[in-house]
Design an enzyme around this catalytic site. Structure first.
Site, PDB file in Angstrom:
ATOM      1  N   LEU A 136       5.862  19.047  38.756  1.00 49.55           N
ATOM      2  CA  LEU A 136       4.710  19.477  39.079  1.00 49.55           C
ATOM      3  C   LEU A 136       3.521  18.691  38.781  1.00 49.55           C
ATOM      4  O   LEU A 136       3.681  18.349  37.466  1.00 49.55           O
ATOM      5  CB  LEU A 136       4.366  20.998  38.778  1.00 49.55           C
ATOM      6  CG  LEU A 136       5.654  21.866  39.192  1.00 49.55           C
ATOM      7  CD1 LEU A 136       5.635  23.381  38.632  1.00 49.55           C
ATOM      8  CD2 LEU A 136       5.862  22.246  40.585  1.00 49.55           C
ATOM      9  N   ASP A 137       2.211  18.713  39.299  1.00 52.52           N
ATOM     10  CA  ASP A 137       1.034  17.999  38.974  1.00 52.52           C
ATOM     11  C   ASP A 137       0.736  18.748  37.687  1.00 52.52           C
ATOM     12  O   ASP A 137       0.719  20.149  37.673  1.00 52.52           O
ATOM     13  CB  ASP A 137       0.210  18.135  40.333  1.00 52.52           C
ATOM     14  CG  ASP A 137       0.408  17.055  41.311  1.00 52.52           C
ATOM     15  OD1 ASP A 137       1.344  16.297  41.035  1.00 52.52           O
ATOM     16  OD2 ASP A 137      -0.013  17.389  42.435  1.00 52.52           O
ATOM     17  N   LYS A 138       0.001  18.010  36.884  1.00 50.41           N
ATOM     18  CA  LYS A 138      -0.704  18.677  35.608  1.00 50.41           C
ATOM     19  C   LYS A 138      -1.345  19.976  35.999  1.00 50.41           C
ATOM     20  O   LYS A 138      -1.182  20.899  35.312  1.00 50.41           O
ATOM     21  CB  LYS A 138      -1.703  17.701  35.273  1.00 50.41           C
ATOM     22  CG  LYS A 138      -2.289  18.124  33.832  1.00 50.41           C
ATOM     23  CD  LYS A 138      -3.264  17.261  33.330  1.00 50.41           C
ATOM     24  CE  LYS A 138      -3.938  17.982  32.039  1.00 50.41           C
ATOM     25  NZ  LYS A 138      -4.956  17.058  31.271  1.00 50.41           N
ATOM     26  N   THR A 140      -1.235  21.900  38.781  1.00 50.77           N
ATOM     27  CA  THR A 140      -0.399  22.894  39.537  1.00 50.77           C
ATOM     28  C   THR A 140       0.536  23.609  38.515  1.00 50.77           C
ATOM     29  O   THR A 140       1.066  22.987  37.573  1.00 50.77           O
ATOM     30  CB  THR A 140       0.592  22.103  40.451  1.00 50.77           C
ATOM     31  OG1 THR A 140      -0.251  21.341  41.298  1.00 50.77           O
ATOM     32  CG2 THR A 140       1.380  23.312  41.164  1.00 50.77           C
ATOM     33  N   ARG A 240      -1.006  18.775  48.996  1.00 47.58           N
ATOM     34  CA  ARG A 240      -2.274  18.700  48.767  1.00 47.58           C
ATOM     35  C   ARG A 240      -2.799  17.532  50.012  1.00 47.58           C
ATOM     36  O   ARG A 240      -3.818  17.904  50.560  1.00 47.58           O
ATOM     37  CB  ARG A 240      -2.633  17.959  47.534  1.00 47.58           C
ATOM     38  CG  ARG A 240      -2.407  19.009  46.560  1.00 47.58           C
ATOM     39  CD  ARG A 240      -2.310  18.617  45.046  1.00 47.58           C
ATOM     40  NE  ARG A 240      -3.566  17.849  44.620  1.00 47.58           N
ATOM     41  CZ  ARG A 240      -4.075  17.153  43.490  1.00 47.58           C
ATOM     42  NH1 ARG A 240      -2.849  16.792  42.634  1.00 47.58           N
ATOM     43  NH2 ARG A 240      -5.002  16.666  43.265  1.00 47.58           N
TER      44      ARG A 240
END
Length: 524
Positions: A136-138, A140, A240
């Site tokens: 997961l993105d930082k 998110t 995104r």
């Protein structure tokens, strides 16, 4: 150092070395075994065998000597919200702002290092992201699956590759996407901005990507929507980029949203909400659901918190201007449509110039402004003149109203009031978005006529003519959302204004509570 001793039999003679080693050590990946062979850790009949693709021979004895894995990662303490843990895997709720695994820009204070502090067996896995099978993105938040041993890692990685794992996200976006939809645009590295991804044709390096959504909730003014997004592929920044490409960027997204959308949330409003997969050890179907952190519903509610638009209306002499003045004295920003028209009719005003050119200077005063008495008399005898003047004035007043409300929204005013005598007669109750609340000021006709004649010096005939141009009072009041009674003494209007403000504030509070309950039901 640990040894794996293998005697080649008729069952595995003639096979590739790395495959034989993989069958003997299922806890290790083929890539790890190939790396060990190339490093000289495999002996065939006592001699080093350096080719992973070498074929084995009947009776051959293989010894694989593996040094104990030494992780360069340092365990760290930190909060971990675990939804599931057993000897093979962990499901955790990653908070926003926490990087999943170390990288050059973030070598420590990551989720992996927190996990290592809780599950030291992860140190036996290689690399800087042991056990990580998806990311997961930082910024998110949400559900993340982590393997605790190599067989589980391999099995889960294969499940992800076969697209057997169900991943669904909550995404708070700008705009009103269709109730359901999908995007299949290929994604690749942005050609000029290295930290960004972009929709890119496959001929230019784009890889297939598939996102699918269902709309769960929309703000009352339809400016913001909450989506449940399922991704069938796992490209970097997939949700995104896909949603921004379609014109629905995530609130708070610092990479892909315009600045005004970035400012609506402290981070990109993306949360890994649901996760379903087959347990690699037991085969059991596991399903998890994780409500979002408080910042996501807070951003949704903040998007609902638009300036409350209110229109004060009523028939001539009802006291709508007096009520508007009382509200202004209480600190409420107000606009008078009559004041807008007065400015238009003043010397060098837009309406005065137009009337002089279109209908002649006989309708203008000596200073170049509109002679209101002459104009009213001419309008009463000329339907075409009246229609054209009203159409022109109403269009300009409408523009002024929109500009007034937008300015107050930019200033974050909770409430903004416009006095508009002909609000319903113009048909404006259906054109503004969000729709204003209409407040009618009630006063019986005989009392209104008396006040007009005494206060403005109008004749009874003039007052009756203007009354006839408007909706009957009963019809206008029935169309209003709220009514203010002004049939008593004028000194009572201040108290009526304060009661109206209390009523409007209560309506705002109830609407916010309603939206909050609606959002909570989605993930409860």
């Amino acid at each position: 150092m640990s040894d794996i001793d293998i005697l080649i039999t008729s069952q595995n003679a003639g096979q590739r070395l790395d495959r034989v080693l993989r069958d003997a050590a299922p806890a290790l990946s083929r890539a790890a075994l190939q790396k060990a062979v190339l490093a000289g850790h495999c002996l065939a009949d006592g001699l080093p065998l350096l080719r992973p693709d070498a074929r084995t021979r009947l009776g051959q004895r293989l010894v694989l000597r593996l040094p104990e894995a030494k992780s360069t990662l340092q365990a760290e303490e930190g909060d971990l919200e675990l939804l599931w843990q057993d000897e093979h895997l962990v499901v955790c709720n990653k908070p926003a702002g926490l990087t999943v695994h170390p990288c050059p820009s973030c070598p420590e204070r990551t989720l992996v290092q927190r996990l290592l502090g809780r599950f030291p067996q992860l140190a036996k896995l290689e690399g800087l992201r042991p056990g990580i099978v998806h990311r997961l993105d930082k910024d998110t938040s949400g559900l993340l699956l982590v393997a605790l041993d190599e067989p589980a890692r391999l099995a889960l990685s294969a499940s992800f590759a076969r697209r057997e794992v169900i991943k669904e996200y909550l995404a708070l976006v700008s705009g009103l996407p269709p109730a359901a939809g999908e995007c299949r645009e290929p994604l690749g590295r942005h050609p000029t901005a290295k930290i960004k991804m972009a929709v890119l044709p496959e001929a230019r390096g784009g890889k297939p990507a598939h996102s699918q959504w269902t709309r769960l909730w929309i703000a009352p003014d339809q400016a913001v929507s909450l989506l449940a997004v399922r991704i069938h592929t796992g490209r970097t920044h997939q949700i995104r980029v896909h949603l921004a490409h379609l014109g629905y960027p995530l609130l708070g997204d610092r990479l892909y949203a315009p600045k005004e959308i970035q400012a609506k949330a402290p981070r990109q409003m993306l949360h890994a909400w649901r996760l379903a997969f087959q347990h690699p050890g037991t085969g059991e179907e596991l399903r998890f659901n994780c409500p979002p952190p408080g910042d996501l519903p807070a951003a949704a509610l903040a998007a609902c918190r638009r300036t409350q638009r209110v229109v004060i209306t009523g028939n001539p002499g009802s006291g709508k201007s007096a009520l508007t003045k009382e509200l202004s004295l209480l600190g409420v920003p107000v606009l008078s449509a009559d004041a807008v028209v007065a400015a238009l009719y003043a010397p060098r005003g837009e309406a005065a110039d137009w009337i002089g050119r279109r209908w002649g200077t006989d309708l203008l005063a000596a200073d170049g402004g509109v002679d209101k008495t002459a104009l009213l008399s001419a309008m009463r005898g000329n339907a075409d003149l009246r229609r054209e003047v009203e159409d022109m004035a109403h269009a300009l007043v409408r523009e002024a109203l929109e500009a007034f409300w937008k300015k107050q929204e930019a200033l974050s005013a909770p409430l903004a009031v416009a006095e508009v005598p002909l609000y319903f007669e113009c048909g404006w109750q259906n054109i503004f978005s969000p729709r204003p609340l209409s407040v009618g000021v009630h006063c019986p006709l005989p009392l209104r006529i008396g006040r007009i004649m005494a206060g403005r010096g109008w004749s009874e005939e003039k007052a009756a003519a203007l009354e006839a141009w408007q909706w009957p009072e009963a019809r206008k009041q029935a169309a209003c959302d709220l009514l203010v009674d002004n049939s008593g003494p004028q000194t009572a209007l201040g108290a009526a204004a304060r009661r109206l403000l209390e009523t409007l504030e209560e309506r705002r509070r109830r609407e916010e509570e309603k939206q909050e309950r609606t959002l909570q039901r989605l993930w409860s």
